[in-house]
Motif scaffolding. Sequence first.
Motif, mmCIF file in Angstrom:
data_model
loop_
_atom_site.group_PDB
_atom_site.id
_atom_site.type_symbol
_atom_site.label_atom_id
_atom_site.label_comp_id
_atom_site.label_asym_id
_atom_site.label_seq_id
_atom_site.Cartn_x
_atom_site.Cartn_y
_atom_site.Cartn_z
ATOM 1 N N PHE A 47 41.847 38.705 39.807
ATOM 2 C CA PHE A 47 42.631 38.675 41.027
ATOM 3 C C PHE A 47 42.193 39.788 41.975
ATOM 4 N N VAL A 48 42.144 39.469 43.270
ATOM 5 C CA VAL A 48 41.817 40.458 44.287
ATOM 6 C C VAL A 48 42.993 40.675 45.226
ATOM 7 N N ALA A 49 43.493 39.587 45.827
ATOM 8 C CA ALA A 49 44.583 39.712 46.790
ATOM 9 C C ALA A 49 45.253 38.362 46.980
ATOM 10 N N GLY A 56 54.360 37.329 54.966
ATOM 11 C CA GLY A 56 55.278 38.446 54.807
ATOM 12 C C GLY A 56 55.178 39.159 53.482
ATOM 13 N N SER A 57 54.533 38.538 52.532
ATOM 14 C CA SER A 57 54.361 39.143 51.219
ATOM 15 C C SER A 57 52.887 39.173 50.877
ATOM 16 N N ILE A 58 52.386 40.357 50.599
ATOM 17 C CA ILE A 58 50.969 40.547 50.305
ATOM 18 C C ILE A 58 50.853 41.401 49.047
ATOM 19 N N ARG A 59 49.873 41.052 48.246
ATOM 20 C CA ARG A 59 49.651 41.791 47.009
ATOM 21 C C ARG A 59 48.162 42.038 46.838
ATOM 22 N N TYR A 60 47.818 43.217 46.322
ATOM 23 C CA TYR A 60 46.426 43.576 46.079
ATOM 24 C C TYR A 60 46.230 44.067 44.654
ATOM 25 N N ALA A 61 45.039 43.847 44.147
ATOM 26 C CA ALA A 61 44.645 44.498 42.909
ATOM 27 C C ALA A 61 44.478 45.994 43.178
ATOM 28 N N SER A 102 50.499 33.685 40.753
ATOM 29 C CA SER A 102 50.370 34.835 39.869
ATOM 30 C C SER A 102 48.982 35.445 40.017
ATOM 31 N N ILE A 103 48.746 36.494 39.266
ATOM 32 C CA ILE A 103 47.423 37.113 39.293
ATOM 33 C C ILE A 103 46.496 36.493 38.261
ATOM 34 N N THR A 104 46.960 35.466 37.594
ATOM 35 C CA THR A 104 46.161 34.778 36.572
ATOM 36 C C THR A 104 45.465 33.585 37.187
ATOM 37 N N TYR A 105 44.144 33.525 37.080
ATOM 38 C CA TYR A 105 43.422 32.475 37.793
ATOM 39 C C TYR A 105 43.790 31.085 37.295
#
Length: 121
Positions: A47-49, A56-61, A102-105
């Motif tokens: 996962f990268v981003a 409105g919701s952002i997530r980064y590694a 999720s962060i799982t591909y």
Amino acid sequence: QVQLVESGGGLVQAGGSLRLSCAASGRTFSRYTMSWFRQAPGKEREFVAAISWSGGSIRYADSVRGRFTISRDSAKNTVYLQMNSLKPEDTAVYYCAADGGSITYRDWGSWGQGTQVTVTS
């Protein structure tokens, strides 16, 4: 299902920048959370981003936070990944994904073909 096409990869020196684009087809693009993953040779896809449908919701590694920025333009059906201060360890094939959360591909339903990013030292 949404179709995704990535572009913008290339060869860059360490410390340089690239901007990846992911063009999506399908009228429901604006409803999807979108993400970027990457896969280096011999490694699992990571996962990268990710960015929510509203932006409105952002997530980064942790490995890219502060250097990469994900954004989306729903009018253009496109999601972007601005990559600054690139490092050799960022070298990978970068994939755009949709329909996940999720962060799982394995949890993502639609994938692009990938674009190669190579960072030289």
